[in-house]
Design an enzyme around this catalytic site. Structure first.
Site, PDB file in Angstrom:
ATOM      1  N   SER A 161     136.982  55.383  66.465  1.00 25.07           N
ATOM      2  CA  SER A 161     135.890  54.961  68.021  1.00 25.07           C
ATOM      3  C   SER A 161     136.348  54.132  68.733  1.00 25.07           C
ATOM      4  O   SER A 161     135.779  53.346  69.643  1.00 25.07           O
ATOM      5  CB  SER A 161     134.265  54.736  67.800  1.00 25.07           C
ATOM      6  OG  SER A 161     133.577  55.707  67.838  1.00 25.07           O
ATOM      7  N   LYS A 164     137.465  54.208  72.407  1.00 25.54           N
ATOM      8  CA  LYS A 164     136.669  54.174  72.748  1.00 25.54           C
ATOM      9  C   LYS A 164     136.172  52.733  73.697  1.00 25.54           C
ATOM     10  O   LYS A 164     135.959  52.564  75.131  1.00 25.54           O
ATOM     11  CB  LYS A 164     134.902  54.471  73.291  1.00 25.54           C
ATOM     12  CG  LYS A 164     134.684  54.732  71.725  1.00 25.54           C
ATOM     13  CD  LYS A 164     132.928  54.948  71.329  1.00 25.54           C
ATOM     14  CE  LYS A 164     132.422  56.503  70.924  1.00 25.54           C
ATOM     15  NZ  LYS A 164     132.389  56.968  69.997  1.00 25.54           N
ATOM     16  N   SER A 218     128.621  52.974  70.169  1.00 26.48           N
ATOM     17  CA  SER A 218     129.360  54.091  69.579  1.00 26.48           C
ATOM     18  C   SER A 218     128.816  55.206  70.394  1.00 26.48           C
ATOM     19  O   SER A 218     128.948  56.575  69.303  1.00 26.48           O
ATOM     20  CB  SER A 218     129.751  54.264  68.567  1.00 26.48           C
ATOM     21  OG  SER A 218     131.199  53.808  68.336  1.00 26.48           O
ATOM     22  N   LYS A 323     135.166  45.722  68.826  1.00 28.95           N
ATOM     23  CA  LYS A 323     134.600  47.366  68.426  1.00 28.95           C
ATOM     24  C   LYS A 323     135.053  48.126  66.921  1.00 28.95           C
ATOM     25  O   LYS A 323     135.994  47.519  66.662  1.00 28.95           O
ATOM     26  CB  LYS A 323     135.145  48.439  69.966  1.00 28.95           C
ATOM     27  CG  LYS A 323     134.991  49.490  69.922  1.00 28.95           C
ATOM     28  CD  LYS A 323     134.045  49.819  70.449  1.00 28.95           C
ATOM     29  CE  LYS A 323     133.700  51.353  70.190  1.00 28.95           C
ATOM     30  NZ  LYS A 323     132.227  51.377  68.859  1.00 28.95           N
TER      31      LYS A 323
END
Length: 387
Positions: A161, A164, A218, A323
């Site tokens: 992820s 993203k 997420s 992140k």
């Protein structure tokens, strides 16, 4: 005459002695017979006592054996390691009766541990001075781009992820209406990892809210909806992601979807450091990625989301952007920019071996930087990987 008389007397005496002797002999024989009879009688009595004792002992053993047999029926542990006795209550002629049945124990399947792409490449053999839990790490000073720590930073790996962060950048740079309402459809359901989502099919949220929970928590369906509602759809969105990567000089990066669920979304730690520094230029990305919690109301119902990175809620940390990511092939990942001793530090951790070990690695880096002088640099750690 006299001689004749003497002869007669002697004959009488001899006869008397013989009679006396014969009379004595039966008495001795009788005694012997009596002794023998008494001995036999005693032996029989002893034999009877022994027999009775053996009979009693045998009876006791039989009783004990019966008790043991009855008690063994009440045991709940079987002598066979592959079986067990299960107690059951049944009705027999209207009366409850307890019985025990042998039941085979269920077979326990041993599942071998799943190795990440980094493990398969042998990156877990690399050692570093701080004993980090991540197979890949890169720490650099943002202001000078000086590398402070490097561990397998040029190896291309799945990034989960972390994808993203690029998804968010492409959405912001597309200048689409952030207030436009997007709807989750069946096309947004994860059919790669079959992960769950709190956004049901049919949920409706603004593009801004979709972006917010995709970055902060997420949320996969939100990221998918963002890509699907891009001009030209998901295919065009992925093309834009890869074009942006080339623009930033991310030569070891490739994207195939906006969520990161596919292990074909790959990058190097050096590439991700470039992505982090580029994303810092967008205030909305800094805000959304570092919010501790957020509430959305798809279809009129409230959903509370929390940040996937616990460090953002820690007042001791000054985090500019971050992140997290995880899939089996990528391990646990984290990219982050934070100010440490008034020094902007970019940290990249890929393929960490525990849910919180990537956060532990960030703490180790911070502790080390706080102790070392500002120009401290750790020797590079790397592992040769065949392409």
């Amino acid at each position: 005459m006299i001689k004749s008389a003497l002869g007669i007397c002697l004959s009488l005496l001899v006869m008397c002695n013989v009679s006396v002797a014969q009379a004595k002999e039966p008495t001795t024989s009788a005694k012997k017979t009596t002794v023998k009879k008494a001995s036999v009688t005693k032996s029989k009595a002893v034999a009877k006592r022994n027999v009775s004792k053996k009979t009693a002992s045998s009876s006791k053993k039989k009783v004990a054996a019966k008790k043991s047999t009855r008690s063994s029926g009440r045991r709940t542990v079987s002598l066979n390691s592959k079986e067990k006795l299960v107690k059951k209550v049944v009705m027999v002629r209207g009366k409850r009766k307890v019985i025990y049945e042998r039941v085979a124990k269920p077979a326990v399947s041993i599942v071998p541990p799943v190795m990440s792409a980094g493990d398969l490449a042998g990156l877990n053999l690399t050692r570093d001075p701080l004993d980090l839990a991540s197979n890949v790490a890169l720490v650099l000073d943002q202001s000078s781009s000086e590398v402070l720590l490097e561990k397998n930073a040029n190896v291309t790996l799945p990034i989960a992820s972390i994808t993203k962060l690029m998804t968010a950048m492409v959405v912001v740079e597309s200048h689409q209406d952030m207030d436009e309402i997007l709807q989750v459809t069946d096309d947004d359901v994860d059919r790669i990892k079959h992960s769950s989502s709190r956004l049901r099919v049919g949920s409706r949220l603004s593009r801004a809210n979709m972006l917010h929970i995709a970055l902060m928590s997420s949320e996969n369906r939100a990221a998918s909806a963002l890509g699907r509602n891009y001009p030209g759809g998901v295919r065009a969105f992925v093309v834009a992601m890869n074009e942006k990567a080339r623009e930033l000089g991310m030569t070891g990066t490739h994207y195939v979807d906006p969520t990161g669920l596919s292990s074909d979304n790959v990058a190097t730690a050096r590439d991700l450091a470039k992505l982090v520094m580029a994303a810092l230029h967008y205030p909305v990305l800094r805000q959304y990625s570092t919010d501790t919690q957020y509430v959305v109301e798809p279809s009129g119902r409230s959903l509370h989301y929390a940040n996937s990175n616990r460090l953002v809620a820690n007042a001791d940390w000054d985090i500019g952007i971050q992140k997290t990511g995880y899939i089996t092939e990528a391990g646990h990942c984290l990219v982050m920019q934070a100010n440490i001793n008034d020094r902007p530090i970019v940290m990249i951790f890929l393929d960490s071996k525990g849910k919180y070990s990537r956060l532990g690695d960030a703490r180790r880096i911070r502790k080390w930087l706080e102790k070392e002088p500002k120009n401290a640099v750790i020797a590079h750690a790397s592992h040769t990987v065949e392409s």
